[in-house]
Design a protein around this motif. Structure first.
Motif, PDB file in Angstrom:
ATOM      1  N   GLU A 328      12.656 -14.961   3.420  1.00  0.00           N
ATOM      2  CA  GLU A 328      12.316 -14.444   2.142  1.00  0.00           C
ATOM      3  C   GLU A 328      13.379 -14.950   1.065  1.00  0.00           C
ATOM      4  O   GLU A 328      14.547 -15.004   1.294  1.00  0.00           O
ATOM      5  N   CYS A 329      12.954 -15.455  -0.087  1.00  0.00           N
ATOM      6  CA  CYS A 329      13.761 -16.074  -0.869  1.00  0.00           C
ATOM      7  C   CYS A 329      14.816 -15.361  -1.424  1.00  0.00           C
ATOM      8  O   CYS A 329      15.963 -15.888  -1.980  1.00  0.00           O
ATOM      9  N   SER A 330      14.525 -14.034  -1.715  1.00  0.00           N
ATOM     10  CA  SER A 330      15.513 -13.245  -2.361  1.00  0.00           C
ATOM     11  C   SER A 330      16.867 -13.152  -1.243  1.00  0.00           C
ATOM     12  O   SER A 330      17.900 -12.715  -1.776  1.00  0.00           O
ATOM     13  N   GLU A 331      16.580 -13.191  -0.241  1.00  0.00           N
ATOM     14  CA  GLU A 331      17.747 -13.167   1.050  1.00  0.00           C
ATOM     15  C   GLU A 331      18.177 -14.332   1.531  1.00  0.00           C
ATOM     16  O   GLU A 331      19.110 -14.510   2.377  1.00  0.00           O
ATOM     17  N   PHE A 332      17.549 -15.515   0.889  1.00  0.00           N
ATOM     18  CA  PHE A 332      18.049 -16.801   1.313  1.00  0.00           C
ATOM     19  C   PHE A 332      19.526 -16.994   1.458  1.00  0.00           C
ATOM     20  O   PHE A 332      20.088 -17.472   2.365  1.00  0.00           O
ATOM     21  N   LYS A 333      20.106 -16.907   0.028  1.00  0.00           N
ATOM     22  CA  LYS A 333      21.497 -17.144  -0.155  1.00  0.00           C
ATOM     23  C   LYS A 333      22.397 -16.223   0.846  1.00  0.00           C
ATOM     24  O   LYS A 333      23.208 -16.679   1.522  1.00  0.00           O
ATOM     25  N   THR A 334      22.199 -14.856   0.866  1.00  0.00           N
ATOM     26  CA  THR A 334      22.787 -13.936   1.414  1.00  0.00           C
ATOM     27  C   THR A 334      22.906 -14.181   2.852  1.00  0.00           C
ATOM     28  O   THR A 334      24.047 -14.209   3.579  1.00  0.00           O
ATOM     29  N   GLN A 335      21.581 -14.730   3.426  1.00  0.00           N
ATOM     30  CA  GLN A 335      21.704 -14.889   4.743  1.00  0.00           C
ATOM     31  C   GLN A 335      22.344 -16.107   5.575  1.00  0.00           C
ATOM     32  O   GLN A 335      22.795 -16.325   6.374  1.00  0.00           O
ATOM     33  N   LEU A 336      22.133 -17.215   4.318  1.00  0.00           N
ATOM     34  CA  LEU A 336      22.771 -18.517   4.866  1.00  0.00           C
ATOM     35  C   LEU A 336      23.992 -19.161   4.194  1.00  0.00           C
ATOM     36  O   LEU A 336      24.598 -20.134   4.503  1.00  0.00           O
ATOM     37  N   ILE A 337      24.651 -18.065   3.565  1.00  0.00           N
ATOM     38  CA  ILE A 337      25.951 -18.396   2.926  1.00  0.00           C
ATOM     39  C   ILE A 337      26.871 -18.884   3.820  1.00  0.00           C
ATOM     40  O   ILE A 337      27.895 -19.762   3.325  1.00  0.00           O
ATOM     41  N   ASN A 338      26.966 -18.583   4.973  1.00  0.00           N
ATOM     42  CA  ASN A 338      28.139 -19.055   5.928  1.00  0.00           C
ATOM     43  C   ASN A 338      27.379 -20.184   7.067  1.00  0.00           C
ATOM     44  O   ASN A 338      27.992 -20.576   7.925  1.00  0.00           O
ATOM     45  N   SER A 339      26.126 -20.336   6.905  1.00  0.00           N
ATOM     46  CA  SER A 339      25.503 -21.089   7.999  1.00  0.00           C
ATOM     47  C   SER A 339      24.676 -22.238   7.390  1.00  0.00           C
ATOM     48  O   SER A 339      24.061 -22.992   8.369  1.00  0.00           O
ATOM     49  N   LEU A 340      24.095 -22.349   6.162  1.00  0.00           N
ATOM     50  CA  LEU A 340      23.228 -23.491   5.776  1.00  0.00           C
ATOM     51  C   LEU A 340      24.084 -24.800   5.994  1.00  0.00           C
ATOM     52  O   LEU A 340      25.040 -25.128   5.622  1.00  0.00           O
ATOM     53  N   GLU A 341      23.482 -25.467   6.915  1.00  0.00           N
ATOM     54  CA  GLU A 341      24.010 -26.684   7.372  1.00  0.00           C
ATOM     55  C   GLU A 341      23.761 -28.200   6.648  1.00  0.00           C
ATOM     56  O   GLU A 341      22.627 -27.940   5.732  1.00  0.00           O
TER      57      GLU A 341
END
Ligand code: M6R
Length: 618
Positions: A328-341
């Motif tokens: 969900e876009c509202s969670e995108f940053k929170t969930q990927l802040i340490n892992s977006l490659e």
């Protein structure tokens, strides 16, 4: 998708600009990213047009002020398809000499070839639109034949695609020519005084209720208070057409005679799907190549678009053979802040292209990982999302006015399916023959939905009446149908204010099942796919605890039908090809259920409590 209007009159005191402005206001629901009005006077065309909403443009340009004595006008409100919403791309479009003007609703599919040909003959173009080729084609034809009617007919015969067109020429002060193919066009008449044309009846309803509805390949020559009709292939022999008397109120007419936009838009699903099936292959192929080249793929969206993403993820992974995460876009940053490659691909999906949480997610992804690619699926050309995207595909649902997303959902899922089949073609993991069978199933979706509407509305109303007292529901499914359960549940929550748990049927026994008492309504979404046998087990768990079971099944289903209190049959085969696209063909049943439940509870389905069509706050 756009709104067109034309008027030609012989009435001395008529204020042509004012009528044109009021008329396109009544068509604004058809498209509202730019507009334009043209009047003709003394062998000259006067054009006012710009990007934006009609009222804002009117404040700037005084859209109702044209030379006194002008008796002919064309007006257009645009829903951009080819070319972003800018002043230059707004209609009307003119030829090289500014003599011939055209307004258009539809898409000219072969405009690239025609434009090339016209460029080689010395024509120059101002816009990026497909429409602009039409005045130039007419101009070209008039070089050898001064007859406007024939020049228009010859020009139009070269165009492939869909069009509702209104055309005028500076040197023909009393004539509008209209032509139609696939896009609607209606002619209204005040006998002997004024003639109107429009893509929808409300445009001229305050002035006349007498109208002619143009059929495909018909053309009409409109003069003040008269109309002559022709087949585009036989311009010498006028046709007889029957006049129709319109009895609707203006409000009902805007909704095409439907009581609400939500119902109208549900019924527009087959045509929205047919348009979306025509999305050019090269843009689908581009998406497929980008997805295939990626290590990490995410899909992100909100609300209904997120549920389309869940269905889309399922369909794409079937052919891609790689994991895709939907967040969900509202969670995108929170969930990927340490892992977006690095080099991740983010598929952003949004009807409006303006949902703030989605815009923030894609902005953040681009800032944090500049090498990430944003590829977007949206219904709105020129929306904020398109400006933040590396590649875009525009779904062809047309304007959706009802707050509850309906036709845009089916076009989003269809777009994912079309991308998935492009991926299948590229990976060659499936044979050509197999892929063709999936395409055939996809092409049959509009017809399946049409057949469903023909037979099932009374059954849905009956189910709604029986469930009138229930406040809580389960919508349960397995596999790809979990997306349908969630989206169907969201519709009932939104418009009928009922609580629905749209959930995995298997997972429901890990807690939610404790709610079940005698008569608790559970809707099972049950296409006969690989989850069917297990779903029967889940259904029994709920049935044996007293649940009232309503099932959505395919036409020749028997097992689940025998176990259910009521079944809604979707008129489609139960093969693996059709099952994969059941999120498209099963959802109209649940949308109609929500719609009629809203009416049963005296709620306005077009204006659900506490909701806005586009969510631009966090
Ligand atoms: O315009 P979007 O697709 O980004 O909108 C997302 C949601 O706000 C939207 O789908 C919302 O859930 C609708 N009201 C659903 O009917």
């Amino acid at each position: 998708m756009c709104g067109i209007f034309g008027i030609v009159s012989n009435q001395k005191s008529i204020n042509i600009g004012k009528i044109a402005l009021e008329s396109i206001r009544r068509l604004e629901y058809r498209g509202y990213d730019s507009c334009g009005i043209l009047s003709q006077y003394n062998s000259k065309l006067f054009v006012k047009k710009d990007a934006g909403k009609i009222d804002d443009i009117h404040k700037k340009l005084k859209l109702d002020e044209f030379p006194n004595g002008s008796k002919l006008a064309l007006a257009h409100t645009r829903w951009a398809t080819h070319g972003s919403p800018t002043k230059i791309n707004s209609h009307p479009h003119l030829d090289c000499e500014d003599k011939i003007a055209v307004i258009h609703n539809g898409i000219i599919e072969n405009f690239i070839e025609l434009k090339k040909e016209l460029l080689s003959k010395g024509h120059f173009f101002k816009s990026e639109t497909d429409t602009e080729i039409i005045p130039h084609l007419i101009e070209e034809n008039m070089k050898t034949n001064k007859n406007l009617k024939e020049a228009v007919a010859n020009a139009i015969k070269k165009c492939k695609g869909a069009y509702g067109l209104a055309i005028c020429h500076a040197d023909y002060p009393d004539t509008i020519i209209v032509v139609r193919r696939e896009s609607p066009l209606i002619v209204g008449i005040e006998e002997g005084k004024t003639t109107y044309c429009a893509s929808d009846i409300p445009a001229f309803l305050p002035y006349t209720r007498n109208c002619y509805i143009l059929e495909d390949n018909e053309m009409a020559i409109l003069k003040a208070g008269t109309a002559e009709f022709y087949d585009i292939n036989d311009c010498d022999n006028p046709k007889q057409k029957e006049i129709q008397l319109i009895k609707w109120s203006i409000d009902a007419a805007e909704k095409g005679g439907y009581e609400h936009f939500m119902l109208k838009e549900i019924y527009e699903e087959p045509s929205a799907l047919r348009r979306t099936l025509k999305i050019p292959n090269d843009s689908l192929n581009k998406f497929a190549e980008i997805i295939l080249s990626a290590e990490r793929i995410y899909i992100t969206a909100a609300g209904t678009s997120f549920y389309a993403a869940l269905a889309g993820k399922f369909i794409i992974t079937k052919f891609l053979g790689k994991y895709i995460e939907a967040i969900e876009c509202s969670e995108f940053k929170t969930q990927l802040i340490n892992s977006l490659e690095e080099n991740s691909i983010i598929i952003a999906i949004s009807q409006s292209g303006e949902t703030i949480d989605l815009i923030e997610a894609v902005r953040w992804a681009k800032e944090y990982r500049p090498s990430a690619k944003i590829i977007s699926i949206t219904n709105i050309v020129g929306s904020t999302l398109t400006r933040h995207s590396d590649n875009i595909i525009i779904t062809q649902a047309g304007p959706e006015i009802g707050v509850a997303a309906t036709k845009t959902y089916v076009t989003q899922v269809l777009t994912f399916a079309l991308i998935a089949l492009e991926i299948a073609k590229l990976t060659k993991n499936e044979s050509q023959e197999e892929i063709q069978k999936y395409y055939n199933a996809l092409y049959s979706t509009p017809e399946i939905i049409e057949k469903f509407f023909e037979k099932n509305v009374e059954l849905i109303k009956y189910i709604v009446r029986n469930l009138e007292k229930n406040l809580n529901f389960f919508f349960l499914a397995r596999g790809i149908s979990i997306a349908t359960a969630k989206e169907g549940g969201l519709k009932l929550k939104e418009v009928a204010c009922r609580f629905v748990e749209g959930y995995s049927a298997a997972h429901a026994k890990h807690g939610p099942i404790s709610l079940i008492r005698e008569g608790y309504p559970i809707i099972f979404i049950a296409p006969p796919d690989e989850t069917y046998e297990r779903l029967i087990g889940n259904l029994m768990e709920f049935k044996s605890r007293g649940g009232t079971i309503i099932s959505l099944v395919v036409e020749d289903d028997d097992k689940i039908t025998n176990l259910s209190d009521t079944t809604i049959r979707i008129p489609q085969p139960g093969d693996k090809y059709h099952n994969l696209f059941s999120p498209i063909t099963f959802i109209p049943a649940l949308q109609l259920l929500a719609y009629y439940a809203a009416l049963e509870h005296n709620l306005d389905p077009d204006k659900p409590l506490n909701l806005a069509k586009t969510v631009t706050v966090h």
